[in-house]
Design an enzyme around this catalytic site. Structure first.
Site, PDB file in Angstrom:
ATOM      1  N   ASP A  67       0.762  -1.201   0.231  1.00 67.55           N
ATOM      2  CA  ASP A  67      -0.002  -0.015   0.107  1.00 67.55           C
ATOM      3  C   ASP A  67       0.868   1.097   0.043  1.00 67.55           C
ATOM      4  O   ASP A  67       2.098   1.168   0.202  1.00 67.55           O
ATOM      5  CB  ASP A  67      -0.854  -0.053   1.307  1.00 67.55           C
ATOM      6  CG  ASP A  67      -0.439  -0.279   2.391  1.00 67.55           C
ATOM      7  OD1 ASP A  67       0.974  -0.357   2.757  1.00 67.55           O
ATOM      8  OD2 ASP A  67      -1.163  -0.799   3.493  1.00 67.55           O
ATOM      9  N   ASN A 136      -7.511  -2.383  14.550  1.00 67.42           N
ATOM     10  CA  ASN A 136      -9.005  -2.715  13.944  1.00 67.42           C
ATOM     11  C   ASN A 136      -9.214  -3.851  13.038  1.00 67.42           C
ATOM     12  O   ASN A 136     -10.243  -4.300  12.508  1.00 67.42           O
ATOM     13  CB  ASN A 136      -9.432  -1.393  13.362  1.00 67.42           C
ATOM     14  CG  ASN A 136      -8.557  -1.180  12.060  1.00 67.42           C
ATOM     15  OD1 ASN A 136      -7.775  -1.882  11.495  1.00 67.42           O
ATOM     16  ND2 ASN A 136      -9.057  -0.026  11.340  1.00 67.42           N
ATOM     17  N   HIS A 138      -7.184  -4.394  10.359  1.00 71.18           N
ATOM     18  CA  HIS A 138      -7.041  -4.254   8.898  1.00 71.18           C
ATOM     19  C   HIS A 138      -5.851  -5.070   8.720  1.00 71.18           C
ATOM     20  O   HIS A 138      -5.152  -5.413   9.246  1.00 71.18           O
ATOM     21  CB  HIS A 138      -7.199  -2.857   8.550  1.00 71.18           C
ATOM     22  CG  HIS A 138      -5.846  -1.978   8.983  1.00 71.18           C
ATOM     23  ND1 HIS A 138      -5.703  -0.673   8.919  1.00 71.18           N
ATOM     24  CD2 HIS A 138      -4.538  -2.442   9.329  1.00 71.18           C
ATOM     25  CE1 HIS A 138      -4.571  -0.305   9.473  1.00 71.18           C
ATOM     26  NE2 HIS A 138      -3.837  -1.202   9.390  1.00 71.18           N
ATOM     27  N   GLU A 143      -9.660  -1.703   5.276  1.00 67.73           N
ATOM     28  CA  GLU A 143     -10.249  -1.189   6.714  1.00 67.73           C
ATOM     29  C   GLU A 143     -11.544  -1.904   7.002  1.00 67.73           C
ATOM     30  O   GLU A 143     -12.100  -2.872   5.862  1.00 67.73           O
ATOM     31  CB  GLU A 143     -10.675   0.010   6.585  1.00 67.73           C
ATOM     32  CG  GLU A 143      -9.364   1.406   6.535  1.00 67.73           C
ATOM     33  CD  GLU A 143      -8.541   1.281   7.754  1.00 67.73           C
ATOM     34  OE1 GLU A 143      -8.298   0.199   8.479  1.00 67.73           O
ATOM     35  OE2 GLU A 143      -8.030   2.165   7.876  1.00 67.73           O
TER      36      GLU A 143
END
Ligand code: PGA
Length: 241
Positions: A67, A136, A138, A143
């Protein structure tokens, strides 16, 4: 999922670097999927050490990173390209032309994503992918969502991710709000995956990944369906298992 618990982050780095080094020894023209963040740093340090010791040769290796932030060029010191140069690429003999990181300043980000996805396929796919996990749940910048993203795409970062990553920037306001990321589908096509999690702040995400039913609300849980996923944890990250 093959879950392994180690005593500390340094030992995990040695374990992961061993897997990467073995992959390159077995297949000198392999394609590696690489990640940024604090977690893989001990792995990259050990990979560089094994290269310096003459154990492994990266001259034929191709890499694709997961990413990149939208808006940061490769020279920006918080870009993931810059991170990879500093933490791995300049310490091994991988060829510049074989290194691939999404461009955060592509005039057409959607086109950048689709070209990146096609390039990974044209290279024969990822042989071994390293992953971290967000607090979280991810993986890459996928996400929590209502569905799993099949391919490389542009995302809006969540407040949780911006909060976790603000430590690298002057303030939370300086953290880019969007990123380009490989998709869950891109990651799941890797022939082998190594996910690393260390520290108590990852324990709940690790629990959801391993113990809860697969759900896009915890993107990493998809790894339950991967045929060759190894999860390397320290005791703190494994404390809720
Ligand atoms: P970290 O990030 O290694 O800096 O904790 C991991 C991630 O967000 O995937």
């Amino acid at each position: 999922m093959n879950v392994r618990i180690y005593k500390d982050a340094k030992t995990i780095g040695t374990a992961a670097a061993t897997l990467f080094t073995a992959c390159v020894i077995e297949k000198p023209d392999c394609v590696l999927g690489l990640a940024t963040g604090s977690t893989p740093i001990p792995t990259y340090e050990k990979m560089a050490e094994l290269y310096r010791d003459g154990v492994v040769d990266y001259a034929g290796v191709t890499t694709y990173n997961l990413d990149e932030y939208v808006g940061l060029d490769h020279g920006h010191d918080q870009s993931y390209y810059y991170f990879m140069q500093e933490n791995l690429f300049r310490h091994i003999n991988v060829k510049e032309e074989n290194v691939h990181v999404l461009s955060g300043i592509a005039p057409d980000p959607e086109q950048e994503c689709s070209e990146y996805e096609r390039a990974i396929e044209a290279a024969g796919g990822i042989d071994l992918q390293i992953l971290g996990i967000g607090r979280n749940g991810h993986i890459a910048f996928n996400e929590p969502a209502d569905s799993f993203a099949p391919a490389t795409h542009v995302v809006e970062l969540t407040e949780s991710t911006i909060d976790a990553n603000k430590r690298f920037f002057a303030s939370a306001d300086d953290v880019p709000r969007r990123a380009l990321t490989t998709g869950i589908g891109t990651i799941m096509k890797a022939r082998a995956i190594v996910l690393i999690a260390t520290g108590a702040d990852k324990a709940e995400a690790v629990r959801a990944m391993v113990k809860e039913p697969v759900s896009p609300r915890c993107p990493a849980s998809i790894l339950q369906f991967h045929p060759n996923a190894t999860i390397l944890l320290d005791e703190a990250a494994a404390s809720l298992l």
